[in-house]
Design an enzyme around this catalytic site. Structure first.
Site, PDB file in Angstrom:
ATOM      1  N   ASN A  12       0.866  -1.188   0.000  1.00 34.04           N
ATOM      2  CA  ASN A  12       0.000   0.000   0.000  1.00 34.04           C
ATOM      3  C   ASN A  12       0.893   1.225   0.000  1.00 34.04           C
ATOM      4  O   ASN A  12       1.508   1.545   1.018  1.00 34.04           O
ATOM      5  CB  ASN A  12      -0.900  -0.034   1.243  1.00 34.04           C
ATOM      6  CG  ASN A  12      -1.735   1.234   1.379  1.00 34.04           C
ATOM      7  OD1 ASN A  12      -1.767   2.072   0.480  1.00 34.04           O
ATOM      8  ND2 ASN A  12      -2.405   1.384   2.512  1.00 34.04           N
ATOM      9  N   TRP A  13       0.957   1.884  -1.152  1.00 33.95           N
ATOM     10  CA  TRP A  13       1.865   3.040  -1.270  1.00 33.95           C
ATOM     11  C   TRP A  13       1.329   4.270  -0.535  1.00 33.95           C
ATOM     12  O   TRP A  13       2.039   5.254  -0.371  1.00 33.95           O
ATOM     13  CB  TRP A  13       2.072   3.409  -2.739  1.00 33.95           C
ATOM     14  CG  TRP A  13       2.771   2.370  -3.555  1.00 33.95           C
ATOM     15  CD1 TRP A  13       3.211   1.133  -3.144  1.00 33.95           C
ATOM     16  CD2 TRP A  13       3.125   2.480  -4.945  1.00 33.95           C
ATOM     17  NE1 TRP A  13       3.802   0.482  -4.192  1.00 33.95           N
ATOM     18  CE2 TRP A  13       3.762   1.281  -5.309  1.00 33.95           C
ATOM     19  CE3 TRP A  13       2.952   3.482  -5.904  1.00 33.95           C
ATOM     20  CZ2 TRP A  13       4.239   1.054  -6.613  1.00 33.95           C
ATOM     21  CZ3 TRP A  13       3.419   3.251  -7.195  1.00 33.95           C
ATOM     22  CH2 TRP A  13       4.065   2.056  -7.542  1.00 33.95           C
ATOM     23  N   LYS A  14       0.056   4.256  -0.156  1.00 34.86           N
ATOM     24  CA  LYS A  14      -0.583   5.434   0.454  1.00 34.86           C
ATOM     25  C   LYS A  14      -0.374   6.638  -0.484  1.00 34.86           C
ATOM     26  O   LYS A  14      -0.391   6.462  -1.697  1.00 34.86           O
ATOM     27  CB  LYS A  14      -0.062   5.637   1.876  1.00 34.86           C
ATOM     28  CG  LYS A  14      -0.191   4.341   2.698  1.00 34.86           C
ATOM     29  CD  LYS A  14       0.016   4.509   4.159  1.00 34.86           C
ATOM     30  CE  LYS A  14      -0.173   3.157   4.856  1.00 34.86           C
ATOM     31  NZ  LYS A  14      -0.090   3.237   6.300  1.00 34.86           N
ATOM     32  N   HIS A 104      -9.588   1.125   4.780  1.00 31.44           N
ATOM     33  CA  HIS A 104      -8.303   1.290   5.473  1.00 31.44           C
ATOM     34  C   HIS A 104      -8.509   2.209   6.683  1.00 31.44           C
ATOM     35  O   HIS A 104      -9.311   3.147   6.629  1.00 31.44           O
ATOM     36  CB  HIS A 104      -7.263   1.884   4.516  1.00 31.44           C
ATOM     37  CG  HIS A 104      -5.878   1.815   5.093  1.00 31.44           C
ATOM     38  ND1 HIS A 104      -5.425   2.725   6.008  1.00 31.44           N
ATOM     39  CD2 HIS A 104      -4.876   0.912   4.922  1.00 31.44           C
ATOM     40  CE1 HIS A 104      -4.184   2.398   6.369  1.00 31.44           C
ATOM     41  NE2 HIS A 104      -3.837   1.302   5.716  1.00 31.44           N
ATOM     42  N   GLU A 106      -6.872   4.570   7.783  1.00 31.14           N
ATOM     43  CA  GLU A 106      -6.658   6.000   7.521  1.00 31.14           C
ATOM     44  C   GLU A 106      -7.881   6.630   6.875  1.00 31.14           C
ATOM     45  O   GLU A 106      -8.145   7.820   7.064  1.00 31.14           O
ATOM     46  CB  GLU A 106      -5.387   6.184   6.671  1.00 31.14           C
ATOM     47  CG  GLU A 106      -4.149   5.933   7.522  1.00 31.14           C
ATOM     48  CD  GLU A 106      -2.952   5.373   6.784  1.00 31.14           C
ATOM     49  OE1 GLU A 106      -2.897   5.455   5.551  1.00 31.14           O
ATOM     50  OE2 GLU A 106      -2.059   4.821   7.474  1.00 31.14           O
ATOM     51  N   GLU A 174      -5.221  -5.074  10.328  1.00 29.56           N
ATOM     52  CA  GLU A 174      -4.189  -4.069  10.582  1.00 29.56           C
ATOM     53  C   GLU A 174      -4.498  -3.349  11.895  1.00 29.56           C
ATOM     54  O   GLU A 174      -5.307  -2.407  11.913  1.00 29.56           O
ATOM     55  CB  GLU A 174      -4.168  -3.028   9.460  1.00 29.56           C
ATOM     56  CG  GLU A 174      -3.879  -3.598   8.090  1.00 29.56           C
ATOM     57  CD  GLU A 174      -3.312  -2.544   7.159  1.00 29.56           C
ATOM     58  OE1 GLU A 174      -2.164  -2.704   6.765  1.00 29.56           O
ATOM     59  OE2 GLU A 174      -4.002  -1.554   6.859  1.00 29.56           O
ATOM     60  N   GLY A 180       2.695   2.058  10.950  1.00 32.02           N
ATOM     61  CA  GLY A 180       3.682   3.138  10.888  1.00 32.02           C
ATOM     62  C   GLY A 180       4.382   3.418  12.199  1.00 32.02           C
ATOM     63  O   GLY A 180       5.075   4.427  12.327  1.00 32.02           O
ATOM     64  N   SER A 220       3.626  -2.285  10.354  1.00 31.88           N
ATOM     65  CA  SER A 220       5.066  -2.378  10.608  1.00 31.88           C
ATOM     66  C   SER A 220       5.669  -3.718  10.192  1.00 31.88           C
ATOM     67  O   SER A 220       6.533  -4.266  10.872  1.00 31.88           O
ATOM     68  CB  SER A 220       5.373  -2.063  12.079  1.00 31.88           C
ATOM     69  OG  SER A 220       4.980  -0.735  12.385  1.00 31.88           O
ATOM     70  N   GLY A 241       3.043  -1.164   4.300  1.00 22.17           N
ATOM     71  CA  GLY A 241       3.029   0.271   3.997  1.00 22.17           C
ATOM     72  C   GLY A 241       4.446   0.745   3.697  1.00 22.17           C
ATOM     73  O   GLY A 241       4.958   0.570   2.593  1.00 22.17           O
ATOM     74  N   GLY A 242       5.103   1.341   4.695  1.00 19.99           N
ATOM     75  CA  GLY A 242       6.410   1.982   4.508  1.00 19.99           C
ATOM     76  C   GLY A 242       7.427   1.114   3.776  1.00 19.99           C
ATOM     77  O   GLY A 242       8.095   1.581   2.847  1.00 19.99           O
TER      78      GLY A 242
HETATM   79  P1  13P Z   1       3.170   0.288   7.702  1.00 23.01           P
HETATM   80  O1  13P Z   1       3.682  -1.001   7.067  1.00 23.01           O
HETATM   81  O2  13P Z   1       3.915   1.498   7.261  1.00 23.01           O
HETATM   82  O3  13P Z   1       3.058   0.140   9.194  1.00 23.01           O
HETATM   83  O4  13P Z   1       1.677   0.508   7.143  1.00 23.01           O
HETATM   84  C1  13P Z   1       0.765  -0.524   7.195  1.00 23.01           C
HETATM   85  C2  13P Z   1      -0.446  -0.150   6.428  1.00 23.01           C
HETATM   86  O5  13P Z   1      -1.209   0.715   6.812  1.00 23.01           O
HETATM   87  C3  13P Z   1      -0.689  -0.849   5.155  1.00 23.01           C
HETATM   88  O6  13P Z   1      -1.976  -0.606   4.686  1.00 23.01           O
END
Ligand code: 13P
Length: 262
Positions: A12-14, A104, A106, A174, A180, A220, A241-242
């Site tokens: 997930n590149w956000k 998600h 967010e 998640e 994050g 994470s 994510g990251g």
């Molecule tokens: P991180 O891997 O950066 O913690 O993010 C997870 C995430 O929200 C994937 O959708």
């Protein structure tokens, strides 16, 4: 009944990487995986770029015979009409998307997405031939107040309400506190929630769907902890994510079978 679920590693590149950066990134990831002779039939790979990257990703994937899937990070609950700023699932299908993230944390947190809206988006995704990756997870406050599984279970029940038996979905667990933060859940904690989530899929969509539905862990995830999650019986992949924005890290996560113990 023995059902083998193909693991899915999803990035997930956000809100990162514009369309030019996306082209360079997808090309490099493809080279890294081809160099490593990655077997996409044994571990499926998907990326979730921003909407504005999808056409470029589609063009590149078809020109270079890239084997990974891609999808969007959200979609509208509506098919078309006067919904300024919204993106229809029909448009995503037309761009070759196979998947779409729905709910998600967010979007729940910053865009006020409710369980009802998320259920409508799940239905819209399926109506347009997309597999929804339904994201659920508890906040640190929920964890303290209700334990780990109550909120994700309730969110998944709400998201699946009214779907036909056998619907094709992916679930991403998640925990919000793990996203994050560098503080991943332990594999045991994730498994303790994945198990009741699979039971929800079984109750609503039937036993066959429960057996074939992939449940991903997200929060994470990195090259050093992926193998532990993948050893759990009810965890079938990761939503990253990251670390999905770094070629070396993401390809090491995808190739976790080669790095057990890293
Ligand atoms: P991180 O891997 O950066 O913690 O993010 C997870 C995430 O929200 C994937 O959708």
């Amino acid at each position: 009944m023995v059902v083998t679920r193909t693991p899915l590693i999803a990035g997930n590149w956000k809100m990162n990487l514009d369309h030019l950066q996306a082209i360079a990134f997808v090309q490099k990831l493809d080279w890294a995986l081809k160099d490593a002779k990655h077997d996409f039939a044994s571990v499926e790979v998907a990326v979730f770029p921003p909407f504005t990257d999808l056409r470029s990703v589609q063009t590149l994937v078809s020109a270079d015979k890239i084997e990974f899937a891609y999808g969007a990070q959200d979609l509208s609950a509506h098919a078309s009409g006067a919904y300024t700023g919204e993106i229809s699932g029909a448009f995503l299908s037309a761009l070759g998307c196979g998947y779409v993230l729905v709910g998600h944390s967010e979007r729940r947190q910053y865009h006020g997405e409710t369980d009802e809206l998320i259920a409508a988006k799940v239905k819209a995704a399926i109506a347009h031939g997309l597999v929804p990756v339904i994201c659920v997870g508890e906040t640190a406050g929920d964890l303290e107040e209700h334990g780990a599984s109550a909120v994700p279970v309730a969110q998944l029940e709400a998201a699946l309400a009214g779907l036909p038996k056998g619907a094709d979905i992916v679930v991403a667990y998640e925990p919000v506190w793990a996203i994050g933060s560098g503080q991943a859940a332990t594999p045991e904690q994730a498994e303790q929630v994945a198990l009741p989530l699979r039971a929800v899929v079984g109750r609503v969509l039937g036993d066959a769907a429960a057996a074939k539905t992939r449940i991903l862990y997200g929060g994470s995830v990195g090259a050093s902890n992926i193998a532990g999650f993948m050893r759990e019986p009810n965890i079938d992949g990761a939503l990253v994510g990251g670390a999905s924005l770094k070629i070396n890290d993401f390809s090491a996560i995808i190739r976790y079978q080669k790095h057990v113990g890293v």
